[in-house]
Design an enzyme around this catalytic site. Structure first.
Site, mmCIF file in Angstrom:
data_model
loop_
_atom_site.group_PDB
_atom_site.id
_atom_site.type_symbol
_atom_site.label_atom_id
_atom_site.label_comp_id
_atom_site.label_asym_id
_atom_site.label_seq_id
_atom_site.Cartn_x
_atom_site.Cartn_y
_atom_site.Cartn_z
ATOM 1 N N GLU A 103 0.941 -1.209 -0.078
ATOM 2 C CA GLU A 103 -0.152 -0.008 -0.146
ATOM 3 C C GLU A 103 0.933 1.226 -0.028
ATOM 4 O O GLU A 103 0.466 2.343 -0.473
ATOM 5 C CB GLU A 103 -0.911 0.059 1.122
ATOM 6 C CG GLU A 103 -2.128 -1.071 1.092
ATOM 7 C CD GLU A 103 -2.785 -1.221 2.265
ATOM 8 O OE1 GLU A 103 -2.114 -1.790 3.530
ATOM 9 O OE2 GLU A 103 -4.146 -1.217 2.230
ATOM 10 N N GLU A 123 -3.504 -9.541 3.650
ATOM 11 C CA GLU A 123 -4.544 -9.180 4.629
ATOM 12 C C GLU A 123 -5.532 -10.279 4.785
ATOM 13 O O GLU A 123 -5.918 -10.595 6.283
ATOM 14 C CB GLU A 123 -5.074 -7.954 4.682
ATOM 15 C CG GLU A 123 -4.057 -6.753 4.798
ATOM 16 C CD GLU A 123 -3.374 -6.428 3.577
ATOM 17 O OE1 GLU A 123 -3.287 -7.222 2.720
ATOM 18 O OE2 GLU A 123 -2.727 -5.281 3.362
HETATM 19 N N1 T1G Z 1 4.603 -7.826 11.385
HETATM 20 C C1 T1G Z 1 5.783 -8.411 12.389
HETATM 21 N N2 T1G Z 1 6.590 -9.405 12.217
HETATM 22 C C2 T1G Z 1 6.448 -10.018 11.048
HETATM 23 C C3 T1G Z 1 5.731 -9.662 10.023
HETATM 24 C C4 T1G Z 1 4.928 -8.644 10.275
HETATM 25 N N3 T1G Z 1 4.043 -8.213 9.053
HETATM 26 N N4 T1G Z 1 5.952 -10.649 9.026
HETATM 27 C C5 T1G Z 1 7.023 -11.494 9.687
HETATM 28 N N5 T1G Z 1 7.320 -11.054 10.764
HETATM 29 C C6 T1G Z 1 8.480 -11.656 11.598
HETATM 30 C C7 T1G Z 1 7.934 -13.206 11.902
HETATM 31 O O1 T1G Z 1 7.284 -13.317 12.992
HETATM 32 C C8 T1G Z 1 9.410 -13.800 12.257
HETATM 33 O O2 T1G Z 1 9.833 -13.303 13.496
HETATM 34 C C9 T1G Z 1 10.425 -12.932 11.368
HETATM 35 O O3 T1G Z 1 9.599 -11.828 10.888
HETATM 36 C C10 T1G Z 1 10.855 -13.882 10.172
HETATM 37 O O4 T1G Z 1 9.236 -14.028 9.609
HETATM 38 C C11 T1G Z 1 -2.608 -2.013 6.979
HETATM 39 C C12 T1G Z 1 -2.854 -4.293 8.062
HETATM 40 C C13 T1G Z 1 7.543 -11.395 5.133
HETATM 41 C C14 T1G Z 1 7.152 -13.321 3.689
HETATM 42 O O5 T1G Z 1 0.714 -10.564 6.381
HETATM 43 O O6 T1G Z 1 4.280 -13.268 5.072
HETATM 44 O O7 T1G Z 1 -0.145 -4.957 6.441
HETATM 45 O O8 T1G Z 1 9.885 -15.565 14.583
HETATM 46 O O9 T1G Z 1 9.807 -16.505 9.347
HETATM 47 O O10 T1G Z 1 9.712 -16.967 5.762
HETATM 48 O O11 T1G Z 1 -3.260 -3.312 4.964
HETATM 49 O O12 T1G Z 1 7.138 -13.355 7.309
HETATM 50 O O13 T1G Z 1 11.784 -14.405 13.561
HETATM 51 O O14 T1G Z 1 10.758 -13.608 15.801
HETATM 52 O O15 T1G Z 1 7.875 -15.438 8.020
HETATM 53 O O16 T1G Z 1 11.450 -14.970 5.246
HETATM 54 C C15 T1G Z 1 0.524 -8.159 5.975
HETATM 55 C C16 T1G Z 1 3.343 -11.612 6.794
HETATM 56 C C17 T1G Z 1 0.109 -7.632 7.479
HETATM 57 C C18 T1G Z 1 3.158 -10.576 5.768
HETATM 58 C C19 T1G Z 1 9.052 -13.489 5.250
HETATM 59 N N6 T1G Z 1 1.639 -8.760 5.909
HETATM 60 N N7 T1G Z 1 4.790 -12.254 6.815
HETATM 61 O O17 T1G Z 1 8.829 -14.768 5.360
HETATM 62 O O18 T1G Z 1 10.278 -15.115 7.464
HETATM 63 S S1 T1G Z 1 -1.559 -6.772 7.666
HETATM 64 C C20 T1G Z 1 1.698 -10.183 5.982
HETATM 65 C C21 T1G Z 1 5.231 -13.063 5.899
HETATM 66 C C22 T1G Z 1 -1.332 -5.216 6.723
HETATM 67 C C23 T1G Z 1 -2.493 -3.179 6.120
HETATM 68 C C24 T1G Z 1 -2.467 -4.549 6.808
HETATM 69 C C25 T1G Z 1 6.651 -13.289 5.909
HETATM 70 C C26 T1G Z 1 7.615 -12.688 5.081
HETATM 71 P P1 T1G Z 1 10.676 -14.019 14.357
HETATM 72 P P2 T1G Z 1 9.140 -15.375 8.503
HETATM 73 P P3 T1G Z 1 10.167 -15.513 5.916
#
Ligand code: T1G
Length: 653
Positions: A103, A123
């Site tokens: 976004e 999301e």
């Molecule tokens: N927020 C906080 N921590 C996150 C995170 C996030 N969005 N995504 C990953 N982490 C942490 C995860 O917990 C882990 O922590 C570390 O990063 C590595 O993650 C307004 C409201 C990006 C593809 O849904 O898909 O935006 O365990 O093991 O395999 O519209 O993480 O090491 O302490 O998964 O390389 C939308 C979710 C949010 C993306 C990387 N975004 N993340 O994969 O590493 S809602 C998501 C992923 C939003 C807006 C709305 C994957 C990754 P720790 P990992 P990875």
């Protein structure tokens, strides 16, 4: 510093640095607003780049802030400040621009990315909808129908696809920041192209409506996909400000929902699953070539999974005709992927180029890891692993894909059994995410860590299981099926149980699944185990009677259902057979409502889950939920049976 500002001549570079994934935490949001204001106030600056340090562009809002009181600046405001910047802003994307990250990029005046970057609005997988303009800006760039599909599915698109769609402007050749800076300089002084000002191009109303209906249908009770789809559709009817307001309201409504809480739990559970006590400091081994023994349906799916992930794959079958049959099975899997548009012909050729098919086990001598998917019989497996011990390097990892055999009984014939592990794939192996990584009595920490690391590189979900009959998943599924059969004896019918479980959110009921898989497979296992079965245990003969009547399921045109002219219909013969078995068992049949059917099954599953935890077969309750969600279609938006029983909430925080 989560956000820094540097200058390259007349271009300001805003660099976000918030490891591990540059999540849009409060500090990042505030930093972007401040540095943007500074750059706009600086007369020496003509254009602005937003980029990220580390492994990826902003991967979304910080999910750790969800469920807590929101702290300004809110992401929609940050995004608006980018779009309303007086100077051109170019988003420079590497890694995964997801959710709020995408976004942010959409609100910039232009977007440039490296070749292997990807974009998505995941999301809906968290039970919410995009909350910072994604549903209103994406259709203005990608077109309505595509934007509906992307927002409702949460699917990622590559930089190449994004460029084709008009979502990004360029793919950087060479250094990303340098290319973005040059691009920004080109835009300086020119009229700004604000995404929010763009009209939504004309689109096919029926196609849009069909996409929205498909989103609701595919969600099977989950709310967010359909809601995201409908918000995108609104972008064509409302002014940007109205659309943003509707989107924000829906986001705030859903973020507090039970489904969102359950899906955040699943998100945390998936990350917890890879954290094994004692393995924190164990480095997984690098794996290059993977050997796959057996190229039947399972072996071919496993080989494809490894080739898709970039491994070189050596496939071995028992003789040349079987090796050729295995190759053509793999080719047909790829042909289906090309047909569905998942890969193109070049992608198929690239993957096949990484695979070789042999009829001689000696071809495995150079493999770093060998996995077998041969007939699930202990003697067959022991003969194979005994032979492999003399073919592969002494340190090469040997893995069994067995579903029901005791891996420790196989390990007895393996030289250096510390390098032996279970990798239990689910069929079809190139589709199903779940792999149970089975911790044998002799496996070393390094090999266990390597198994988990390989599964993660396959893009799958590895869950560690101890050794027991059926490991975590099949052991629980056996209990699930037993209680279904008990209810058949007591008065329920297959289609009633299937309907109840499908209404609960499973893609298919247990009896329809059985007819698809074939009743003969488990019948053969029951007959093998008949001599050792505990006579005091309640045993339902319905499935045996169906098999004795040649009703093996879809493959014979009839099983629990009949499949005349390909349509699944309730079969009075089956009803009569079930009633006869009830009478023989002295049961007085009664009716079962859907709620009682679900309650009975969930109670049995949770009871078995507790035993699995007590026996140390599963490390944590949330692992059990992950196995059921990713191996058996349990609806993720309910969190899982252990979560619903209040037994898992703490595990996956
Ligand atoms: N927020 C906080 N921590 C996150 C995170 C996030 N969005 N995504 C990953 N982490 C942490 C995860 O917990 C882990 O922590 C570390 O990063 C590595 O993650 C307004 C409201 C990006 C593809 O849904 O898909 O935006 O365990 O093991 O395999 O519209 O993480 O090491 O302490 O998964 O390389 C939308 C979710 C949010 C993306 C990387 N975004 N993340 O994969 O590493 S809602 C998501 C992923 C939003 C807006 C709305 C994957 C990754 P720790 P990992 P990875």
């Amino acid at each position: 510093m989560s956000v820094s500002l540097s200058r390259d001549g007349d271009v300001a570079v805003i660099l976000i640095d918030n490891p591990p994934v540059n999540a849009a935490s409060q500090a990042v949001r505030a930093g972007v607003v401040d540095t943007l204001a500074t750059a706009n106030a600086d007369p020496a600056i003509a254009a602005i780049v937003i980029a990220c340090a580390g492994k990826t562009f902003v991967a979304g809002a910080d999910v750790r802030e969800f469920g807590k009181p929101p702290v300004p600046p809110f992401l929609p405001d940050v995004v608006l400040s980018i779009e309303n910047s007086a100077k051109p802003v170019v988003a420079a994307v590497h890694g995964t621009a997801l959710g709020g990250g995408f976004e942010i990029a959409l609100a910039a005046h232009a977007r440039i990315a490296i070749e292997d970057a990807s974009f998505g609005l995941p999301e809906v997988k968290l039970g919410i909808v995009p909350g910072a303009g994604g549903t209103q800006r994406l259709p203005r760039l990608a077109g309505m129908v595509t934007a509906i599909e992307l927002a409702a599915s949460g699917r990622r698109i590559s930089a190449g696809e994004a460029q084709k769609l008009g979502v990004i402007d360029r793919i950087a050749e060479g250094g990303l920041i340098a290319a973005a800076t040059a691009f920004a300089r080109e835009l300086a002084g020119k009229p700004l192209r604000r995404t929010g000002d763009l009209p939504v191009r004309p689109f096919d109303e029926q196609q849009a409506a069909a996409q929205i209906a498909a989103a609701d249908k595919k969600a099977r009770g989950q709310i967010s996909p359909g809601e995201a789809a409908r918000l995108v559709r609104l972008a064509a009817d409302l002014r940007l400000s109205e659309g943003l307001a509707r989107e924000r309201a829906k986001f705030l409504e859903l973020v507090g929902s039970e489904q969102a809480a359950a899906l955040r739990y699943v998100f945390a559970a998936e990350r917890a699953a890879g954290k094994i006590p004692g393995l924190e400091d164990v480095a997984p081994r690098a794996i290059g070539n993977v050997g796959v023994v057996g190229a039947g349906l399972m072996g071919a799916g496993i080989a494809v999974s490894f080739a898709d992930a970039g491994y070189s794959v050596t496939v071995v079958e028992r003789d040349q005709p079987s090796a050729e049959a295995g190759r053509s099975r793999v080719e047909s899997l790829y042909d289906r992927m090309v047909k569905s548009g998942r890969i193109d012909a070049a992608g198929k050729a690239e993957r096949l180029g990484r695979m070789n098919f042999f009829a001689d086990r000696a071809a495995l001598s150079g493999s770093d890891l060998v996995i077998e998917a041969v007939f699930d019989d202990l003697d067959v497996k022991r003969e194979l692993f005994s032979a492999l011990s003399g073919i592969v390097r002494p340190d090469a990892i040997l893995a069994t894909n067995t579903s029901y055999l005791d891996p420790d009984a196989i390990a007895e014939v393996v030289a250096n059994p510390q390098r032996f592990v279970g990798l239990h794939f689910f069929s079809p192996a190139n589709v199903m995410r779940l792999v149970e990584v089975v911790r044998t009595a002799t496996v070393s920490p390094e090999v266990l860590a390597t198994g988990l690391s390989v599964v993660k590189r396959l893009g799958k979900l590895g869950v560690v299981s101890g050794v027991c009959e059926g490991f975590i998943g099949n052991r629980i599924f056996t209990v699930y099926r037993q209680h279904c059969d008990f209810m058949l004896e007591e008065g329920a019918l297959p289609h009633e149980i299937d309907a109840a479980m499908e209404a609960f959110g499973f893609p298919m009921g247990p009896y329809a699944v059985n007819d698809l898989a074939g009743l003969d497979i488990s019948w053969a296992r029951r007959k093998r185990n008949a001599a050792t079965r505990d006579p005091s245990e309640r045993y339902v003969v319905i499935a045996d009677r169906l098999c004795e009547a040649g009703r093996f399921g879809q493959k014979t045109g009839k099983g629990y259902y009949s499949y005349a002219d390909g349509r699944k219909t309730v079969d009075p013969e089956v009803t009569a057979l079930i009633e006869a078995v009830s009478r023989e068992g002295g049961h007085v049949r009664r009716s079962f409502g859907p709620d009682e059917i679900v309650e009975r099954i969930m109670t049995a599953i949770v009871e078995e889950g507790r035993k699995i935890l007590d026996e140390g077969i599963a490390l944590r309750a949330s692992d059990i939920d992950l196995v059921l969600i990713n191996g058996y279609g349990y609806p993720a938006w309910r969190g899982g049976p252990m979560y619903q029983a209040g037994l898992a909430a703490a595990d996956a925080q």
